[in-house]
Design an enzyme around this catalytic site. Structure first.
Site, PDB file in Angstrom:
ATOM      1  N   THR A  67      -0.065  -8.363  -2.252  1.00 21.29           N
ATOM      2  CA  THR A  67       0.558  -7.442  -1.300  1.00 21.29           C
ATOM      3  C   THR A  67       1.928  -6.951  -1.742  1.00 21.29           C
ATOM      4  O   THR A  67       2.439  -5.982  -1.189  1.00 21.29           O
ATOM      5  CB  THR A  67       0.687  -8.119   0.068  1.00 21.29           C
TER       6      THR A  67
ATOM      7  N   ASN B  60       8.938  -1.033   0.857  1.00 16.47           N
ATOM      8  CA  ASN B  60       8.539  -0.382  -0.389  1.00 16.47           C
ATOM      9  C   ASN B  60       7.373   0.541  -0.061  1.00 16.47           C
ATOM     10  O   ASN B  60       6.235   0.080   0.081  1.00 16.47           O
ATOM     11  CB  ASN B  60       8.134  -1.417  -1.439  1.00 16.47           C
ATOM     12  N   PRO B  61       7.617   1.849   0.100  1.00 14.97           N
ATOM     13  CA  PRO B  61       6.543   2.768   0.508  1.00 14.97           C
ATOM     14  C   PRO B  61       5.340   2.763  -0.421  1.00 14.97           C
ATOM     15  O   PRO B  61       4.208   2.952   0.027  1.00 14.97           O
ATOM     16  CB  PRO B  61       7.242   4.134   0.511  1.00 14.97           C
ATOM     17  N   LYS B  62       5.545   2.542  -1.705  1.00 12.53           N
ATOM     18  CA  LYS B  62       4.436   2.530  -2.660  1.00 12.53           C
ATOM     19  C   LYS B  62       3.481   1.379  -2.345  1.00 12.53           C
ATOM     20  O   LYS B  62       2.252   1.551  -2.320  1.00 12.53           O
ATOM     21  CB  LYS B  62       4.981   2.390  -4.081  1.00 12.53           C
TER      22      LYS B  62
ATOM     23  N   GLU C 283      -2.280  -5.437   8.021  1.00 19.36           N
ATOM     24  CA  GLU C 283      -3.515  -5.503   8.797  1.00 19.36           C
ATOM     25  C   GLU C 283      -3.680  -4.319   9.747  1.00 19.36           C
ATOM     26  O   GLU C 283      -4.714  -4.179  10.399  1.00 19.36           O
ATOM     27  CB  GLU C 283      -3.556  -6.819   9.584  1.00 19.36           C
TER      28      GLU C 283
ATOM     29  N   PHE D  72      -7.344 -12.191   2.710  1.00 16.54           N
ATOM     30  CA  PHE D  72      -7.720 -11.507   3.954  1.00 16.54           C
ATOM     31  C   PHE D  72      -7.895 -12.482   5.112  1.00 16.54           C
ATOM     32  O   PHE D  72      -8.678 -12.256   6.023  1.00 16.54           O
ATOM     33  CB  PHE D  72      -8.995 -10.679   3.746  1.00 16.54           C
TER      34      PHE D  72
ATOM     35  N   ARG E  44      10.183   0.383   9.480  1.00 13.88           N
ATOM     36  CA  ARG E  44      10.751   0.612   8.149  1.00 13.88           C
ATOM     37  C   ARG E  44       9.821   0.038   7.088  1.00 13.88           C
ATOM     38  O   ARG E  44       9.333  -1.093   7.212  1.00 13.88           O
ATOM     39  CB  ARG E  44      12.116  -0.064   8.062  1.00 13.88           C
TER      40      ARG E  44
ATOM     41  N   GLN F  95      -1.401  -0.925   0.865  1.00 12.36           N
ATOM     42  CA  GLN F  95      -1.938  -1.737   1.956  1.00 12.36           C
ATOM     43  C   GLN F  95      -2.640  -0.873   3.005  1.00 12.36           C
ATOM     44  O   GLN F  95      -3.702  -1.228   3.518  1.00 12.36           O
ATOM     45  CB  GLN F  95      -0.806  -2.540   2.608  1.00 12.36           C
TER      46      GLN F  95
END
Length: 767
Positions: free
Chosen positions: A480, A660-662, A734, A252, A657, A667
């Site tokens: 991440t 990777n949507p998952k 973030e 972080f 874009r 995040q």
């Protein structure tokens, strides 16, 4: 609900629908199985033999000096190999820190004699076992001459600090416009110190080979930057330092640089000729490095009766250390979020007796949005205008700060999607008007943003004769998903299954990469891997067409690579491995970087990859590049006890874009959870007498846990933005924390009628 379940009437294809290949699909984590099985090796788990253990000793006063350190009892204790302090330590070469602060003098030691904060590093003990080191450290007899300290910027002796010229903005006539505005708001908003507290505390193992080459196993968000600092400290070449950091248990922002304790382990290892392991304890993490500093912001908003902003005046203050400067950039959101013709923003930093603060998820953006979004809610209440409607009225058609058009800004669509899913139209605007029994229900909203940063990256792609692919870079993965999206990127270009791609990361001997911070790494490293994989594919096709032993030679004018095979568009195709075997190769290796062509000399490469100057390597963008989000949050406040619980969150995000949507959804939700902690729980408490951190543990410094987190629904409404980054992504990691705390504070006001302007929101604020 999945972040890709967007109402069809808004006409946006989901990332899964846009993805024709592996990139953009919701693939599971490539490193997930290793972590579930406990097979992912973290820094302090590296199997280094013959290791010694180092324990840190920190000061117990807030200011003053060390008169003497009696080391005799500690040195005589069982198992002790070395006791280090400012007198016995090796002298290093001074190196600038992450923010450009360089220690004074011609030499540097990581131990202090003149003390500037409680918890400053003053000594260390190295012993055969960790228990022996701790026992011996307790035997050190340290005599202090104490001076009066200024622990926080709320201390009356702290003063106003010094101006940060880079944060000053001014256009129009803010004072005149505010004075003439029919509707005015003026309020002060405060946030406390906050700490990063990653699940994996800091630490390292340092090992010298023949006293000439240094290997460091340390969780770091920037292996190249760490290697540069260690090399500078010890007068080594960059290639003589190896930083290894394949897995990181969260950072972080706190692991973006090396700290004095890092130097201690390397010094001890060099002096003893043995590997040294140093584990920073949980309480020590609150002073071994700095978190987000406390902030205070006064905003004045002037508006017309129909809600148009005419003036915005922003006066901000944040803490810094007396020995260095860190600026929590508090005007960064204020200056660009809304259309306002008259603006003035300024910021001071106030030196106090504290460890130098540092970056913590969305530094600057997060507290900046807290003040602005709370003030906008107060203005909406005073005007009698719906908070969403007020923001729509003041939606800017370009970035007023830079004067540039947006690369993309789908914030209005965020209001539409999240507002409808939340049911915002059913909100009764009157405070205390919504309840269930003794539970007051409040609905609040706020928006967030994060800029898109640019820096160079480098990657290597190897095509192997067995048909597999290896991709490597010094980029890191701190949970991440870097491993996964790199594999997806290479598979997309090379036309191979993702499962056949192996990714190596977190080693300074691999291709150069920038810091994993500022939500930049995913965009930058996928661009580098994409470019490198394209070059590897082109070279493979060239070999197929021209190599004398190629079975594809003279069969076509061009070849294609897909589904793990290479061949003509019409005709038979062979596997990549078969082609390599036929031409007598066991692999094909290509390395490429994304540096501008003018910056490819060895000296310029070193500078761009090893310092933050890399962000300035590219021509200034012609557009303003940002991600955006809108949070709609429900809270329930117990009318009798004043307890606050977040009961529902709906957020829409424009992050371009999603590779990777998952992983992006994880995040997004992680940022929202941290925002809940910021609003209701997190607070660094300092003893006003001596600056000791009273909340230096996870019992007193409270963070959000499962019991504090409600149902969270996220929607991705972004579209590929190729003006922002080469592959169309924008800031993800973030973004989502920005705006959560003000949305909760605004919801608490709606529930109770009480406006809380200081975080965290406490029970006694509401009863």
């Amino acid at each position: 609900m999945s972040l890709t379940d967007i109402p069809a009437k808004y006409g946006n294809a989901t990332d899964g629908e846009m993805a024709s290949g592996p990139l953009g699909r919701a693939a599971i984590r490539g490193d997930g199985a290793l972590k579930v099985r406990g097979a992912a090796t973290y820094a302090l788990e590296q199997p280094v033999e013959d290791v010694l253990h180092c324990v840190l000793v920190q000061s117990t006063i807030g200011a003053g000096r060390i008169v003497a350190i009696d080391r005799s009892a500690a040195e005589a204790a069982p198992g002790v190999r070395l006791v280090l302090d400012a007198e016995t330590s090796l002298k290093l070469k001074p190196m600038p820190d992450f923010f450009g602060n360089t220690p004074a003098g011609e030499t540097y030691v990581p131990f202090a004699r003149e003390l500037t904060f409680n918890g400053e590093l003053v000594a260390a003990v190295v012993a055969d076992t960790l228990e022996q080191a701790h026992a011996a450290a307790a035997l050190l007899d340290i005599s202090y001459e104490e001076a009066r300290s200024v622990p926080t910027f709320s201390d009356g002796r702290a003063g106003e600090g010094r101006a940060v010229d880079a944060m000053a903005r001014h256009w129009g006539e803010a004072d005149t416009a505010f004075a003439a505005a029919p509707v005015q708001i003026e309020a002060t908003y405060e946030t406390p110190r906050e700490y990063n507290v990653p699940i994996e505390p800091h630490g390292l193992i340092a090992h010298w080979e023949a006293n000439e080459k240094l290997t460091v196993y340390e969780p770091t968000q920037w292996v190249d930057g760490a290697a540069r600092v260690f090399a500078g400290w010890f007068g080594l070449s960059f290639d003589d330092v190896r930083i290894v950091s394949p897995f990181i248990g969260g950072g972080f922002g706190s692991k973006a640089q090396v700290f004095p304790y890092s130097a201690v382990a390397a010094i001890a290892a060099k002096m003893l000729g043995r590997p040294v392991k140093l584990a920073v304890t949980r309480p020590q993490t609150f002073t071994a490095y700095g978190g987000r500093p406390a902030t205070r912001q006064t905003l004045r908003l002037g508006a017309t009766a129909d809600g148009r902003l005419v003036a915005l005046d922003h006066d901000a203050v944040s803490e810094t250390a007396v020995t260095g400067t860190f600026t929590e950039t508090l005007g960064i959101v204020t200056k660009m979020m809304y259309a306002v013709p008259n603006l003035r923003s300024r910021q001071n930093v106030v030196p106090v007796n504290t460890v130098l603060p540092g970056p913590f998820r969305a530094p600057g953006k997060n507290p900046s949005a807290f003040a602005l979004e709370c003030a906008m809610d107060e203005l909406a209440v005073k005007l009698g205008i719906d908070p969403v409607a007020l923001r729509r009225i003041n939606e800017p058609d370009h970035d007023l700060d830079s004067g540039k058009p947006w690369s993309s800004r789908r914030l209005l669509q965020c209001y539409d999607v999240a507002g409808e899913a939340f049911g915002w139209a059913g909100r009764n605007p009157q405070p205390r008007s919504m309840r269930e029994g003794r539970q007051l229900i409040g609905w609040g909203m706020a928006v967030g943003t994060h800029p898109v940063y640019t820096a160079p990256g480098e990657a290597t792609v190897r095509l192997l004769a067995d048909g597999s692919v290896e991709v490597s870079s010094s980029a890191i993965d701190m949970g991440t998903g870097t491993y996964t999206i790199i594999a997806q990127t290479a598979a997309e270009v090379l036309g191979v299954p993702v499962e056949t791609v192996t990714v190596r990361l977190g080693d300074s001997r691999l291709g150069r990469a920038p810091v994993a911070g500022g939500s930049q790494l995913a965009n930058l490293i996928t661009a580098a891997v994409h470019k490198t994989a394209l070059a590897a594919r082109d070279e493979l096709i060239t070999l197929g067409l021209t190599d004398p032993n190629s079975p594809l030679r003279d069969q076509a004018n061009t070849l294609t690579v897909e589904n793990g095979k290479i061949g003509a568009s019409r005709g038979d195709a062979i596997s990549i491995g078969e082609l390599l075997s036929a031409i007598g190769r066991d692999h094909l290796e290509v390395t490429r970087d994304t540096l501008p062509e003018a910056d490819r000399t060895p000296e310029e490469r070193q500078r761009m990859f090893s310092t933050l100057a890399g962000r300035g390597a590219f021509p200034e963008a012609a557009v303003s590049r940002h991600s955006f989000c809108a949070h709609f949050i429900e809270v329930r406040v117990d009318e009798d006890f004043g307890t606050v619980r977040v009961s529902r969150v709906v957020t829409a995000l424009d992050a371009g874009r999603l590779y990777n949507p998952k992983l992006a959804e994880s995040q997004f939700k992680g940022g929202i959870v941290m925002g809940i902690g910021m609003a209701l729980l997190e607070e660094g408490v300092t003893d006003p007498r001596n600056g000791r951190i009273l909340s230096s543990n996870l019992a007193d410094y409270r963070i959000a846990t499962n019991a504090d987190v409600p149902e969270i629904t996220t929607f991705s409404i972004g579209e590929p933005d190729y003006d922002a980054t080469p592959l169309g992504g924008k800031a993800v990691g973030e973004l989502a924390i920005v705006g959560v705390a003000p949305a909760i504070a605004n919801a608490v006001y709606h529930a109770t009628g009480k406006r809380i302007r200081q975080l965290p929101i406490r029970l006694d604020d509401l009863i």
